[in-house]
Design an enzyme around this catalytic site. Structure first.
Site, PDB file in Angstrom:
ATOM      1  CG  PHE A   1      -1.179  -1.397   1.735  1.00  0.00           C
ATOM      2  CD1 PHE A   1      -1.805  -2.339   0.939  1.00  0.00           C
ATOM      3  CD2 PHE A   1      -0.779  -1.773   3.006  1.00  0.00           C
ATOM      4  CE1 PHE A   1      -2.041  -3.627   1.392  1.00  0.00           C
ATOM      5  CE2 PHE A   1      -1.019  -3.047   3.478  1.00  0.00           C
ATOM      6  CZ  PHE A   1      -1.653  -3.976   2.665  1.00  0.00           C
TER       7      PHE A   1
ATOM      8  CG  ASP B   1       2.513   4.802   3.383  1.00  0.00           C
ATOM      9  OD1 ASP B   1       3.645   4.591   2.909  1.00  0.00           O
ATOM     10  OD2 ASP B   1       2.197   4.491   4.539  1.00  0.00           O
TER      11      ASP B   1
ATOM     12  CG  ASP C   1       2.561  -2.157   3.222  1.00  0.00           C
ATOM     13  OD1 ASP C   1       2.695  -1.411   2.246  1.00  0.00           O
ATOM     14  OD2 ASP C   1       2.042  -1.785   4.289  1.00  0.00           O
TER      15      ASP C   1
END
Length: 302
Positions: free
Chosen positions: A209, A211, A279
């Site tokens: 993910f 970010d 992650d």
């Protein structure tokens, strides 16, 4: 998540500002040596968990609001997670679908005990209203019903959450990233330890993910390299425009790079590693190194 993997590979192969360094991937995997720390989902102790539907509702609201903290230097994900946890412990109905549709910015701030407007506060409220409406209209007001409707498929869950759709147009092509939708699936998997509401037959299809922390960690590991122009923007702490080539490349190349790391770990070390595990490791390490030059953009997806 074939769309995510295919379109991020296109970006990585067309990138002007970010390079995925094959030698850097090799070195990073060698340094790991099969010793990726096993990090528990709630290693900080900040999340609500009761092993039931209320936890699913909490996670759905949490991941709806999980974006863009950096403009307020004192605000962090921990404040959001722990604030929502405390609110739910005080009032079990606080995240009912009809309540979500009526939230105001002031109410959200009071809930989190935050003294000033939140970054992108209007957008956060719009998303809460949308989530509440969709849950009430289609799933009896319960996020747990939404999860159960997907038949233990993380990919179907991600595709179902329309409000979390996360895509950009890059050099004439649509690029799919689905950060927060995938985080919801991963949070369920982590919180419930792959059982009950967290049991997915295809959890390996979930990517990382991307970010503003994970790309910084990949840069530190030598997996990502930046053009001099992008490096200058990051080092000077300037904002990267949402939807810009630089933002899309940072996020897409991070996803592509970790998929390559995952494949290489499988080949070299003879073990399967989930992207969600990589992650969490990268994110946790990045949080513990606040001096890293994080990548700042005003976006509901970062």
């Amino acid at each position: 998540m074939d769309q995510v993997k295919a379109t991020t590979a296109f970006v990585a192969n067309s990138s002007s500002h970010v390079v995925v360094d094959s030698a850097g991937i090799e070195k990073a995997v060698e340094n790991i040596q099969g010793k990726i720390p096993k990090i528990e989902w709630d290693f900080e102790g900040i999340h609500y968990f009761d092993n039931g539907p209320l936890t699913v509702q909490y996670l759905f609201v949490l991941d709806t609001l999980n974006f863009c903290f950096w403009p307020d230097k004192k605000l962090s994900y921990d404040d959001l997670a722990s604030g929502l946890k405390e609110a739910l412990e005080n009032d079990k109905s606080v995240f009912d679908a009809d309540h979500l549709q009526k939230f105001t910015g002031l109410q959200l701030r009071n809930l989190l005990k935050w003294p000033r407007p939140l970054p992108l506060e209007d957008e956060r409220i719009r998303l809460l209203h949308e989530v509440g409406f969709e849950l009430e209209r289609s799933f009896g007001g319960k996020a747990s019903n939404l999860v159960q409707s997907c038949g233990r498929s993380a990919a179907k869950l991600v595709a179902t959450i329309a409000s979390f759709r996360d895509h950009s147009v890059y050099k004439g092509h649509q690029i799919f990233l689905y950060k927060r939708a995938q985080i919801f699936a991963a949070d369920l998997y982590g919180a419930f330890k792959g059982q009950g509401y967290g049991e997915f037959n295809d959890i390996s299809s979930i990517t990382i993910f991307a970010d503003y922390i994970v790309p910084a960690m990949l840069w530190k590991l030598g997996v990502l390299k930046y053009s001099s122009a992008l490096a200058s923007i990051i080092e000077s702490n300037k904002e990267i425009a949402s939807g810009s080539e630089e933002e899309v490349e940072l996020r897409a190349c991070s996803i592509y790079a970790v998929e390559k790391m995952r494949d290489l770990i499988s080949v070299k070390l003879g073990k399967q590693v989930l992207s969600v595990e990589l992650d969490l490791w990268l994110w946790a390490y990045g949080v513990q190194n606040p001096s890293l030059p994080h990548h700042r953009t005003l976006s509901i997806y970062y």
